[in-house]
Design an enzyme around this catalytic site. Structure first.
Site, short mmCIF file in Angstrom:
data_model
loop_
_atom_site.label_atom_id
_atom_site.label_comp_id
_atom_site.label_asym_id
_atom_site.label_seq_id
_atom_site.Cartn_x
_atom_site.Cartn_y
_atom_site.Cartn_z
N GLY A 60 0.84 -1.20 0.00
CA GLY A 60 0.00 0.00 0.00
C GLY A 60 0.86 1.24 0.00
CD GLN A 65 3.41 5.91 2.94
OE1 GLN A 65 2.50 5.33 2.35
NE2 GLN A 65 4.41 5.26 3.50
CB CYS A 114 5.57 2.46 7.81
SG CYS A 114 4.91 3.87 6.91
CG LEU A 115 6.97 1.47 1.75
CD1 LEU A 115 6.19 1.74 0.48
CD2 LEU A 115 8.20 0.61 1.49
CG HIS A 157 -0.38 0.86 7.22
ND1 HIS A 157 0.59 0.41 8.09
CD2 HIS A 157 0.26 1.76 6.41
CE1 HIS A 157 1.75 1.01 7.83
NE2 HIS A 157 1.57 1.84 6.81
CD GLU A 158 -1.24 2.07 2.85
OE1 GLU A 158 -0.61 1.04 3.13
OE2 GLU A 158 -0.71 3.19 2.85
CG HIS A 161 0.33 6.62 5.91
ND1 HIS A 161 1.37 7.06 6.70
CD2 HIS A 161 0.66 5.36 5.55
CE1 HIS A 161 2.28 6.11 6.81
NE2 HIS A 161 1.87 5.06 6.12
O1 LIG Z 1 1.77 3.11 3.95
C1 LIG Z 1 2.23 2.06 3.19
N1 LIG Z 1 3.38 1.48 3.72
O2 LIG Z 1 4.15 2.20 4.52
C2 LIG Z 1 3.81 0.19 3.24
C3 LIG Z 1 3.48 -0.91 4.22
C4 LIG Z 1 2.01 -1.19 4.26
C5 LIG Z 1 1.56 -2.12 5.34
C6 LIG Z 1 2.44 -2.92 6.05
C7 LIG Z 1 1.96 -3.76 7.06
C8 LIG Z 1 0.60 -3.80 7.33
C9 LIG Z 1 -0.25 -2.99 6.63
C10 LIG Z 1 0.23 -2.16 5.64
NI NI Z 2 2.91 3.21 5.80
#
Ligand SMILES: OCN(O)CCCc1ccccc1
Ligand code: NI
Length: 187
Positions: A60, A65, A114-115, A157-158, A161
């Protein structure tokens, strides 16, 4: 094309802002952004391209971001088995909104990352197990879908953000693996 250099990291104030709704009809710019976000996710999940471009794998991505404070997310959740490459959820969502959710909570057994966070933050991130979600799609059509388990967790999660929330905000600082009764742990 979006690469890791375009992704802002914790400490950048944009990650703590409440993002603005996009206007409808969608602008060409917002449509292109959504397409670029989806392309990033697909590239990040392609071993060859991810290696070439130095991408961290992601399921996601949210516009904040990219230092763009707009309510746009992209999700691309691959199917477990390689035989069936069809993703279980693949969508660019404009102005996503959780309309309702289950009483049942859930978390990923392996926690979240998270990225925008260049470190491990261990602990359970407790979220809703099921959500009913509305959003505007790339064609400008209002969609209403129900998600559960891993797909629901990714979308939450998204959407976090878009509201300036980071996954570790949900982790219990006293006991990162504390769990109330009945929380579903998704492995
Ligand atoms: O926002 C997107 N991101 O940072 C990438 C990781 C996305 C994510 C990772 C673990 C559980 C749910 C979502
Ligand atoms: Ni994230």
């Amino acid at each position: 094309m979006i690469t890791m250099e375009d992704i802002i990291r914790e400490g950048n104030p944009t990650l703590r802002e409440v993002a603005h709704e996009v206007t409808v009809p969608l602008s060409d710019e917002d449509i292109k952004l959504g397409q670029d976000m989806m392309e990033f996710l697909k590239n990040s999940q392609d071993p060859v391209k991810a290696e070439e471009l130095g991408l961290r794998g992601g399921v996601g991505l949210a516009a904040p971001q990219l230092d763009i404070s707009k309510r746009i997310i992209a999700v691309h959740v691959p199917n477990g088995d390689l035989e069936n490459p069809e993703p279980t959820l693949s969508a660019v969502m404009y102005n996503p909104k959780i309309l309702s959710h289950s009483v049942q909570d859930a978390c990923l057994g392996e926690g979240e990352g998270c990225l925008s966070v260049d470190r491990e933050v261990p602990g359970y991130v407790v979220r809703h197990n099921k959500i009913t979600l509305s959003y505007i799609d790339t064609d400008g059509v209002k969609q209403k879908i129900r998600l559960k388990n891993y797909e629901a967790i990714v979308v939450q999660h998204e959407i976090d953000h878009l509201n300036g929330v980071m996954f570790y905000d949900h982790i219990n600082p006293e006991n990162p693996y504390a769990l109330k009764d009945g929380v579903l742990v998704i492995e």
